[in-house]
Design an enzyme around this catalytic site. Structure first.
Site, short mmCIF file in Angstrom:
data_model
loop_
_atom_site.label_atom_id
_atom_site.label_comp_id
_atom_site.label_asym_id
_atom_site.label_seq_id
_atom_site.Cartn_x
_atom_site.Cartn_y
_atom_site.Cartn_z
N ASP A 127 4.33 -4.07 -5.95
CA ASP A 127 4.17 -2.57 -5.74
C ASP A 127 5.55 -1.94 -6.08
OD1 ASP A 127 3.72 -0.08 -4.52
OD2 ASP A 127 2.93 -1.16 -2.68
N GLY A 131 -0.96 4.55 -10.75
CA GLY A 131 -1.54 5.06 -11.78
C GLY A 131 -0.30 6.04 -12.37
N ASP A 165 -2.93 5.75 -2.42
CA ASP A 165 -3.89 5.09 -1.41
C ASP A 165 -4.81 5.40 -1.15
OD1 ASP A 165 -1.54 3.40 -1.88
OD2 ASP A 165 -0.95 3.40 0.33
#
Ligand code: GLA
Length: 515
Positions: free
Chosen positions: A280, A319, A340
């Site tokens: 992440d 993205g 999210d």
């Protein structure tokens, strides 16, 4: 004579030293009294896992002006504007996050030797104040930037030939996930029919991390006493274990990231028996631009391959930078395409129905990831959750349940384990659906399947039940005669040139059509 000269010069040096030390400490004391906010301050957030997250305020007060930096979880802000002073101040700070500027406001005041400080989220909301105490200069400094490597194509790891299926801890448990819960979820998944329906990965998201040991090895925190033992347990249930980290110094929740330890951490994951990594971006935004993302993700792609253990590589950077165009080249098996998801109809459909243009980028081994499932978390109706499941299956999305598998309702389990719907998601052609028809709130999406079949989803996003006439010729499906309803588990026998279906509000009719 010589001796005396030496003595005199020694005396001179000493007095200069004493004088300058006095000047420095005088300046320090003056600074502290006249500009008492100057210094490095740390506010600690206690948690029961043994990892203390700190927010650092490195401040320089010059009368009515306060400058400096604020480091909080994954963010590192520079103070741009200040008002007030020790008796009450406001700091407006910002940082560049990719191309956008991220702004924060902190308010606080000095109380004795401590600072009461808190973040103002919205003008109309109260602030939660924390106590910050003086910290040694240098503590909490952002690490030096390591330049990204040059790009090369990372070898395909050969994994995730169909979209990964399993479970992830974040949507339901966030920071409350621990060893016992993971074991309970594994037991449930292995015995309630989910494993047999294809759900294999149990993925621990953020907040498992502890500190590093003296050799720089990443440790788990108190909630996960023994990750290797946990992996063994999950494997003994015929399942696989996934983990989470960030390429930055910190994860999104402010825990230790892999920064500067990428290969070492990959080796640790492999030694524990980890089978899946969600990586992440989070704290990496403090050191790198969006354009540098491919190189940074490639670093971990290489590191995972080098371990020799098959580890699915999941990119999570919301993205940005059209990740679908380069995710596979850096070794990614899947990449998040959005921010999210939340457990609401608007969030789920806002994400799901926006994926149309990304269809060309999904293929076996490399998938678009519109985020994890919210099915069973309580914010939507079962009709809406059926739409969620159908839409994700049409999109060839990873199916990572995000609810508490130990306590879910029979209806939730039935939605998650509908094998005919899962069959669409996992179809070996690996083609993602596209929208082929739309009228008002009704949409039809189709997806080519192996063996010449086609999945047809008729969605009703409107507030009222709607009748939709599916004209096979319009969908170039007029030669196909066998139609099956995958939620009713029934073949449709009365199919003419137009099939008229009634779709409930927020519902779906999902069909499999073949000749
Ligand atoms: C980000 C990710 C989420 C989750 C959290 C954990 O917000 O997008 O899916 O992993 O971080 O902190």
């Amino acid at each position: 004579m010589n001796h005396r000269r030496h003595r005199i010069s020694l005396l001179a040096v000493l007095s200069v030293a004493v004088l300058s030390l006095t000047t420095i400490s005088y300046a320090f004391v003056r600074q502290q009294t006249e500009n008492p906010l100057t210094g490095n301050w740390a506010a600690s957030s206690p948690s029961n896992d043994g990892y203390v997250r700190k927010t650092y305020f490195n401040l320089k007060q010059d009368g009515a002006k306060i400058t400096g930096t604020i480091r909080a979880t994954q963010f590192f802000y520079t103070i741009k504007e200040s008002t007030g002073g020790p008796e009450g101040f406001t700091l407006n700070a910002s940082m560049m996050d990719g191309k956008s500027e991220r702004k924060v406001t902190y308010e606080g005041k000095l109380v004795g030797n401590e600072m009461q400080v808190g973040r103002r989220n919205r003008p109309d909301q109260p602030i939660t104040f924390q106590t910050a105490v003086r910290a040694p200069e240098g503590e909490g400094t952002l690490p030096a930037r390591v330049d990204p490597p040059t790009l090369h194509a990372v070898k395909d790891n050969g994994l995730a030939k169909s979209p990964p299926m399993g479970w992830n801890s974040w949507n339901k448990f966030a920071g409350r996930i621990d060893d016992a819960t993971v074991r309970g979820i594994a037991d449930a998944m292995a015995s309630n029919g989910m494993r047999d329906a294809g759900y294999i990965y149990i993925n621990i998201d953020d907040t498992w991390e502890g500190y590093r040991d003296a050799q720089g090895n990443i440790m788990t925190n108190k909630k996960f006493p023994d990750m290797k033992a946990l992996a063994d347990y999950v494997h003994s249930r015929g399942l696989k274990l996934g983990i989470y980290s960030s390429p930055g110094p910190n994860t999104c929740a402010g825990y230790e990231g892999t920064y500067g330890h990428e290969e070492q951490d990959a080796r640790t994951y492999a030694a524990w028996g980890i089978d899946y990594l969600k990586y992440d971006w989070c704290g990496a935004r403090t050191l790198y631009t969006d354009e540098e993302m491919p190189a940074i993700y490639q670093k971990m792609g290489d590191a995972l391959l080098k371990t020799g253990r098959p580890i699915v590589y999941s990119l999570c950077q919301y993205g940005r930078l059209d990740v679908w165009k380069w995710g596979a080249d850096v070794g990614g098996n899947l990449w998040r395409t959005t921010g999210d998801i939340r457990d609401t109809w608007d969030s789920m459909t806002g994400i799901g129905f926006r994926q149309n243009d990304l269809a060309p980028f999904a293929k076996p081994g490399h998938w678009n990831d519109p985020d994890m499932l919210e099915i069973g978390n309580g914010g939507m109706t079962d009709v809406e959750y059926r739409t969620h499941m159908s839409l994700w299956a049409m999109l060839a999305a990873p199916l990572l349940a995000g609810n508490d598998l130990r306590t879910m309702s029979p209806a939730t389990l039935e939605i998650l384990t509908n094998k005919e719907v899962i069959g669409i998601d996992q179809d070996k052609l690996g083609r993602q659906a596209k929208q082929v028809w739309k009228s008002g709130d009704q949409e039809i999406w189709t997806r080519p399947l192996s063996g010449g079949a086609t999945a047809v989803a008729v969605f009703n996003r409107g507030k009222d039940e709607a009748k939709v006439g599916v004209k096979w010729a319009d969908l170039q499906l007029d030669k196909r005669k066998v139609v099956r309803d995958l939620w009713l588990h029934q073949d449709i026998t009365t199919v003419g040139p137009e099939y008229s279906v009634s779709v409930p509000s927020h519902g779906v009719v999902l069909l499999r059509v073949k000749s």
